[in-house]
Design an enzyme around this catalytic site. Structure first.
Site, short mmCIF file in Angstrom:
data_model
loop_
_atom_site.label_atom_id
_atom_site.label_comp_id
_atom_site.label_asym_id
_atom_site.label_seq_id
_atom_site.Cartn_x
_atom_site.Cartn_y
_atom_site.Cartn_z
N ASP A 66 -7.31 5.70 -0.83
CA ASP A 66 -6.91 4.47 -0.08
C ASP A 66 -6.34 3.50 -1.36
O ASP A 66 -7.21 3.28 -2.37
CB ASP A 66 -8.06 3.91 0.24
CG ASP A 66 -7.92 2.74 1.35
OD1 ASP A 66 -6.92 1.86 1.00
OD2 ASP A 66 -8.58 2.45 2.39
N HIS A 76 -5.89 0.19 -1.31
CA HIS A 76 -6.17 -1.10 -1.16
C HIS A 76 -6.95 -1.79 -1.98
O HIS A 76 -7.25 -2.99 -1.82
CB HIS A 76 -6.46 -1.40 0.49
CG HIS A 76 -5.34 -0.95 1.44
ND1 HIS A 76 -5.22 0.16 1.77
CD2 HIS A 76 -4.43 -1.63 1.97
CE1 HIS A 76 -4.21 0.55 2.65
NE2 HIS A 76 -3.77 -0.90 2.65
N CYS A 106 0.82 -1.26 -0.21
CA CYS A 106 0.14 0.07 0.06
C CYS A 106 0.74 1.26 0.03
O CYS A 106 0.58 2.42 -0.74
CB CYS A 106 -1.05 0.18 1.09
SG CYS A 106 -0.39 -0.47 2.74
#
Length: 235
Positions: A194, A196, A67
């Site tokens: 984000d 992910h 990440c």
């Protein structure tokens, strides 16, 4: 600069399996909160263009550990966009090139290349400095410290630099980008990018609907975690 270290114009040309999404932060309006009487409401965003990098977006499986690399790649794309629109994604390092850079500057041992070892805000700083000659400011937020106390620091950063920010922690080990801040009285929200996401996003709206692009109140971050925030100093 050490001999043999990859530089911006020496990065390998990239070919992605599908078009990556750009400027995902521009699709999300400010949080729907009422402005408190007597207080101002203000929203600031990352200025300029960047590409949304996420797990596996280049065909390389980094699910569960990459990440911070992906957030770093998004920041690199913002720097490239500020300097030369013609370079597009081609001057953004791959995960392997990021690892090679950290080995070549002496931060990591040779076994780091090809590993699944995590990186954090300090490594992001090193790579941006090495590849793009961009220095960063690091904010350290201690365990149980109030993230809201740093709202004015982040607000000033977005006002002066308008950059894309990397945020990482220990208990909250899910590294993320920050592309904006919303302040309404004593309420503070951060615009989280984000990385992910797994798969091929059909649209930015899908990312919003599934919470990968979101406004997050400072109280919703993990207060038992420390956080390091990396602020690229590029105007």
């Amino acid at each position: 600069m050490e001999e043999g270290a990859p530089q911006n114009n020496q990065l390998s040309r990239k070919c992605y399996p599908y078009p990556l999404l750009h400027n995902v932060h521009k699709y999300l309006p400010p949080p729907s909160v009422t402005c408190t009487l007597g207080y101002s409401c203000e929203t600031l965003y990352t200025e300029g263009d960047f590409v949304y990098f996420h797990y596996g977006c280049d065909g390389f499986n980094d699910n569960g550990w990459g990440c911070a690399y992906r957030t770093l790649q998004s920041i690199c794309s913002w720097i490239v966009g500020k300097r030369s629109a013609n370079e597009s994604n081609t001057a953004v390092p791959s995960i392997k090139e990021i690892q090679q850079t950290l080995v070549q500057i002496g931060d990591k041992s040779s076994e780091f290349v090809g590993s699944r070892d995590w990186i954090g805000a300090i490594e992001v700083f090193y790579v941006l400095d090495m590849l793009y000659d961009v220095v960063c400011k690091i904010i350290h937020i201690a365990h149980h410290d109030d993230l809201k106390k740093y709202a004015n620091v982040l607000k000033k950063y977005f006002e002066e630099f308008g950059g894309l920010v990397m945020m990482g922690g220990d208990m909250d080990a899910a590294s993320k980008g920050l592309a904006g801040i919303h302040i309404s009285g004593n309420q503070v929200y951060l615009l989280v990018i984000d990385p992910h996401f797994v798969g091929i996003p059909e649209s930015v709206q899908e990312l919003v609907d599934r919470g990968y692009i979101r406004w997050q109140h400072t109280s919703e971050f993990v207060d038992s975690s420390f956080y390091n925030i990396c602020l690229p100093q590029l105007k």
